[in-house]
Design an enzyme around this catalytic site. Sequence first.
Site, short mmCIF file in Angstrom:
data_model
loop_
_atom_site.label_atom_id
_atom_site.label_comp_id
_atom_site.label_asym_id
_atom_site.label_seq_id
_atom_site.Cartn_x
_atom_site.Cartn_y
_atom_site.Cartn_z
N HIS A 144 0.81 -1.22 0.00
CA HIS A 144 0.00 0.00 0.00
C HIS A 144 0.85 1.27 0.00
O HIS A 144 0.32 2.38 -0.18
CB HIS A 144 -0.94 0.01 1.21
CG HIS A 144 -2.33 0.42 0.87
ND1 HIS A 144 -2.62 1.53 0.12
CD2 HIS A 144 -3.53 -0.14 1.17
CE1 HIS A 144 -3.93 1.65 -0.01
NE2 HIS A 144 -4.51 0.64 0.61
N ARG A 145 2.15 1.14 0.18
CA ARG A 145 3.02 2.32 0.11
C ARG A 145 3.25 2.76 -1.33
O ARG A 145 3.49 3.94 -1.59
CB ARG A 145 4.37 2.02 0.77
CG ARG A 145 4.30 1.73 2.26
CD ARG A 145 5.65 1.27 2.78
NE ARG A 145 6.10 0.02 2.15
CZ ARG A 145 7.26 -0.57 2.41
NH1 ARG A 145 8.08 -0.03 3.30
NH2 ARG A 145 7.58 -1.70 1.80
#
Length: 437
Positions: free
Chosen positions: A408-409
């Site tokens: 998700h980064r």
Amino acid sequence: MPKVLEFKLPDLGEGLTEAEIVRWLVEVGEVVAVDQPVVEVETAKAMVEVPCPYGGVVTARFGDEGSELPVGAPLLTVAVGPPQERAEAEDAESSEYSGNVLVGYGTAAATARRRSRVRPAAPVATPRAAPVAVRPAGPVPVISPLVRRLAREHGLDLRELRGTGPEGLILRADVESAVQAPDRAPAPAASASVDAPASRPVAPAAAPAGERVPLKGIRGAVADKLSRSRTEIPDATCWVDADATELMAARAAMNGAGGPKVSVLALLARICTAALARHPELNSTVDTAAREIVRLPEVHLGFAAQTERGLVVPVVRDAHRRNVDSLGAELARLTEAARTGSLTPAELTGGTFTLNNYGVFGVDGSTPIINHPEAAMLGVGRIIPKPWVYEGELAVRQVVQLSLTFDHRVCDGGTAGGFLRYVADCVEHPAVLLRTL
């Protein structure tokens, strides 16, 4: 007189520090040629054969099958006889391993020693104690991170240990012996009040019964990598069901036209490279030290393969430049190499995105763990007949579940969803791929 030369376990590269002896390929007294494989070892990356750079008669072997040796430990000794052969062997010895010392790792060049030699200092007399050997401050001859961690967990100072390995190298066995020593003082406890009653000794907890399987070799490396992935990567998973009927029909038509057979995995690999061209955010890695996302220009596609020695992930290099036939041929070659245990470290590292076809195990869905340090993994379940609404009517279609686990980064759910939706569209309508061919 013949000269006896010692051949040590060479530098394995890829950060590897030890290997397990799987099978000796020569016996003591046997004549070996230069670059002849003498032992088969298993590292955390792969099973490889180690060739000896000397030619002569084997006079000794070090280590039983199943034992672990650190890099730099003696493997065997060879008696080199004729003057010319002896001179060639001495040249090899002087350059530390000239030639193909380790199959699959390439030629090892002469390098500076990576360990500092630390010898015990002279005994120091003290008025109230017997002379003791004190190591000076500086590096401790320990090559394995496992040894350092084991010592740290048991509160041992490595400078107080005398290594039994070459050049005083501290081995795992040295630490374990020190831990089990009956005269070892217990770790210091917190100070208590003078008036407090003495606490009762606590019996050590009994070890749980059952079979113990060491986490070492390939299985241990996979365990470490998966644990690191779960610890460092904030992952999320999205999934979708797709109608794969047209994809299976297209595959049947391709195979019916002659030529090499096209596998479902090859078609899915081609779909992945097309999807990554549209969503390059998922072909990236995160540089945590610099706090930067590094988007990678090439797609090196890994695929999960189950073997008798555990899970491995061979890598198809430059997958984005390959068509379906080229992908299929390379997937087949790497799968066979994984089955026989002949994959090289170069074929097991450097992936940028992984395809996991767990449908071969007869399951519909899963939430894959990202292959660190990659940013995403596509999971594919089994393709089976299911009721499906097709063109407004209920029909039996070939349905597959697709799942995408992503870091998700590197992207948000919109990008991940767009990638997965494009993959599903290509599965349902293979003609969509014509635009990218």
